[in-house]
Design an enzyme around this catalytic site. Structure first.
Site, mmCIF file in Angstrom:
data_model
loop_
_atom_site.group_PDB
_atom_site.id
_atom_site.type_symbol
_atom_site.label_atom_id
_atom_site.label_comp_id
_atom_site.label_asym_id
_atom_site.label_seq_id
_atom_site.Cartn_x
_atom_site.Cartn_y
_atom_site.Cartn_z
ATOM 1 N N SER A 143 -6.453 -10.340 8.430
ATOM 2 C CA SER A 143 -6.617 -9.316 9.466
ATOM 3 C C SER A 143 -7.647 -9.841 10.467
ATOM 4 C CB SER A 143 -7.163 -8.055 8.793
ATOM 5 O OG SER A 143 -7.593 -7.112 9.734
ATOM 6 N N TYR A 156 -12.654 -3.616 2.657
ATOM 7 C CA TYR A 156 -11.489 -4.223 3.329
ATOM 8 C C TYR A 156 -11.903 -5.553 3.983
ATOM 9 C CZ TYR A 156 -7.290 -4.370 6.313
ATOM 10 O OH TYR A 156 -6.119 -4.730 6.932
ATOM 11 N N LYS A 160 -10.521 -9.371 3.298
ATOM 12 C CA LYS A 160 -9.822 -10.120 4.347
ATOM 13 C C LYS A 160 -10.563 -11.424 4.693
ATOM 14 C CE LYS A 160 -6.349 -7.323 4.606
ATOM 15 N NZ LYS A 160 -5.022 -7.754 4.109
HETATM 16 N N1 LIG Z 1 -1.426 -2.269 10.373
HETATM 17 C C1 LIG Z 1 -2.429 -2.971 10.851
HETATM 18 O O1 LIG Z 1 -2.957 -2.656 11.937
HETATM 19 C C2 LIG Z 1 -2.944 -4.178 10.113
HETATM 20 C C3 LIG Z 1 -3.915 -4.960 10.747
HETATM 21 C C4 LIG Z 1 -4.409 -6.077 10.098
HETATM 22 C C5 LIG Z 1 -3.931 -6.420 8.857
HETATM 23 N N2 LIG Z 1 -2.987 -5.647 8.253
HETATM 24 C C6 LIG Z 1 -2.532 -6.075 6.928
HETATM 25 O O2 LIG Z 1 -1.133 -6.213 6.946
HETATM 26 C C7 LIG Z 1 -0.611 -6.026 5.624
HETATM 27 C C8 LIG Z 1 0.527 -5.029 5.673
HETATM 28 O O3 LIG Z 1 0.005 -3.782 6.081
HETATM 29 P P1 LIG Z 1 0.834 -2.716 6.935
HETATM 30 O O4 LIG Z 1 -0.015 -2.302 8.074
HETATM 31 O O5 LIG Z 1 2.200 -3.196 7.160
HETATM 32 O O6 LIG Z 1 0.802 -1.486 5.923
HETATM 33 P P2 LIG Z 1 1.984 -0.695 5.192
HETATM 34 O O7 LIG Z 1 1.332 0.354 4.391
HETATM 35 O O8 LIG Z 1 3.006 -0.295 6.190
HETATM 36 O O9 LIG Z 1 2.620 -1.811 4.258
HETATM 37 C C9 LIG Z 1 1.960 -2.281 3.114
HETATM 38 C C10 LIG Z 1 2.952 -2.302 1.974
HETATM 39 O O10 LIG Z 1 2.260 -2.795 0.810
HETATM 40 C C11 LIG Z 1 2.685 -2.017 -0.301
HETATM 41 N N3 LIG Z 1 1.685 -2.079 -1.373
HETATM 42 C C12 LIG Z 1 0.503 -1.427 -1.459
HETATM 43 N N4 LIG Z 1 -0.112 -1.702 -2.618
HETATM 44 C C13 LIG Z 1 0.708 -2.572 -3.282
HETATM 45 C C14 LIG Z 1 0.625 -3.221 -4.531
HETATM 46 N N5 LIG Z 1 -0.415 -3.029 -5.373
HETATM 47 N N6 LIG Z 1 1.636 -4.028 -4.897
HETATM 48 C C15 LIG Z 1 2.706 -4.216 -4.076
HETATM 49 N N7 LIG Z 1 2.847 -3.604 -2.903
HETATM 50 C C16 LIG Z 1 1.851 -2.805 -2.492
HETATM 51 C C17 LIG Z 1 2.842 -0.608 0.261
HETATM 52 O O11 LIG Z 1 3.638 0.209 -0.557
HETATM 53 C C18 LIG Z 1 3.477 -0.909 1.609
HETATM 54 O O12 LIG Z 1 4.871 -0.927 1.517
HETATM 55 C C19 LIG Z 1 -1.791 -5.573 4.770
HETATM 56 O O13 LIG Z 1 -2.296 -6.669 4.049
HETATM 57 C C20 LIG Z 1 -2.800 -5.101 5.796
HETATM 58 O O14 LIG Z 1 -4.103 -5.187 5.319
HETATM 59 C C21 LIG Z 1 -2.493 -4.542 8.846
#
Ligand SMILES: NC(=O)c1ccc[n+]([C@@H]2O[C@H](COP(=O)([O-])OP(=O)(O)OC[C@H]3O[C@@H](n4cnc5c(N)ncnc54)[C@H](O)[C@@H]3O)[C@@H](O)[C@H]2O)c1
Length: 300
Positions: A143, A156, A160
């Site tokens: 992230s 978090y 990261k």
């Molecule tokens: N959305 C943002 O702005 C953003 C920014 C930076 C980083 N991220 C990172 O991107 C990645 C995806 O996040 P997102 O925003 O798509 O969120 P999201 O919630 O849409 O998707 C995350 C998925 O991970 C699954 N998950 C959660 N815990 C789990 C586990 N223990 N085992 C298997 N699956 C699990 C959830 O069910 C979900 O389907 C994450 O690592 C998040 O930290 C997101």
């Protein structure tokens, strides 16, 4: 890797958000797609959606924080498709609050998914890829919080930063060992997903401190920490205004083609300035002509 057709990709957290965006692009590239997720309903929904797009899809119910689940995911992938060429260690959860007020369960939950999940992915899949001895690529999702340790998302941020360190180390080790495995670390800015709601809902019962819904939890927290109200509002609004997850998926595939290590989805001025300030502050402190103080860092 330039050609993806018929190759196998494993995407953790592939049932929602960025993971699903990556999966959709993988289907367009005619890959065999394994989506691993802890959310059984989202997994069924995603499977249907990807099959409608013409994808060959294997959904695997997986909790990435559990080593035996990740081992089973690898086994199922190999049994079904015979190999794995791209691994996206993408599953992740959010978590907020002041560091010293976070409970042991808060730490266990976020560290378990965001950091241990990636560690298990590396432990289990790298030996398989080494054994295959063909062109492979690993994308670990970090992230902008892997570069900027902003207040209120301490656990978090720690996970990261950890994923960035793990990925850089892996990059060097795989280079030293002269392997065919490439590595990237995905560092998104804000992406329009339901990460906050999903993280609250998917938290296992044994790691919950109280039986409480998300709205009440947020309301209670803001009552005791009123100075952070505008931070909360800005966070949710910025998330909604963020990049589309499908676009993030496209960016990931372009980076794999280019063998780019760092993948930034948002190169806007504000992120650049904040990273530059942090890096410059460190370099200046290193030269010992200017101390790195509270004034060096930019906080929102
Ligand atoms: N959305 C943002 O702005 C953003 C920014 C930076 C980083 N991220 C990172 O991107 C990645 C995806 O996040 P997102 O925003 O798509 O969120 P999201 O919630 O849409 O998707 C995350 C998925 O991970 C699954 N998950 C959660 N815990 C789990 C586990 N223990 N085992 C298997 N699956 C699990 C959830 O069910 C979900 O389907 C994450 O690592 C998040 O930290 C997101």
């Amino acid at each position: 890797m330039k050609d993806f057709k018929d190759k196998v990709v494993v995407i953790t957290g592939g049932a929602n958000g960025i993971g699903l965006g990556i999966a959709k692009r993988a289907v367009k590239e005619e890959m065999k797609v394994v989506i691993a997720d802890i959310d059984v309903h989202a997994l069924e929904r995603a499977e249907k959606e990807l099959k409608k797009l013409g994808g060959l899809v294997l959904p695997v119910l997986t909790d990435v924080s559990k080593p035996e689940n990740v081992e089973a995911l690898a086994q199922k992938t190999l049994e079904t498709f015979g190999e794995v060429r791209i691994l996206c260690n993408n599953a992740g959860v959010g978590g907020g609050g002041l560091l010293w007020e976070s409970t042991l369960n808060d730490w266990k939950y976020v560290m378990g998914v965001n950091l241990w999940g990636v560690i298990h992915g590396i432990r289990v899949f790298v030996p398989i890829m080494l054994n295959q001895d063909n062109e492979c690529h690993i994308v670990n999702t970090s992230s902008m919080a892997g570069h900027l340790a902003e207040p209120l998302s301490g656990i978090y941020n720690i996970t990261k930063f950890g994923v960035v360190a793990l990925s850089e180390t892996l990059l060097g080790e795989l280079k030293n060992e002269n392997t065919k495995i490439k590595v990237s670390v995905l560092c998104p800015g804000f992406v329009n997903t339901n990460i906050a709601t999903n993280s609250f809902r998917n938290r296992p019962a044994e790691l919950r401190d109280r039986d409480i819904d998300q709205e009440t939890a947020n309301k209670e927290w803001l009552e005791t920490h009123p100075k952070y109200k505008s931070y909360f509002e800005t966070f949710y609004r910025t998330l909604e205004e963020g990049l589309s997850p499908d676009k993030a998926g496209d960016i990931v595939f372009e980076a794999i083609k280019d063998e780019a290590f760092y993948i930034f989805t948002d190169t806007s001025f504000i992120w650049k300035r904040m990273v530059k300030n942090r890096m410059n502050g460190i370099l200046e402190a290193f030269k010992q002509n200017k101390p790195y103080t509270r004034e060096t860092i930019e906080v929102y």
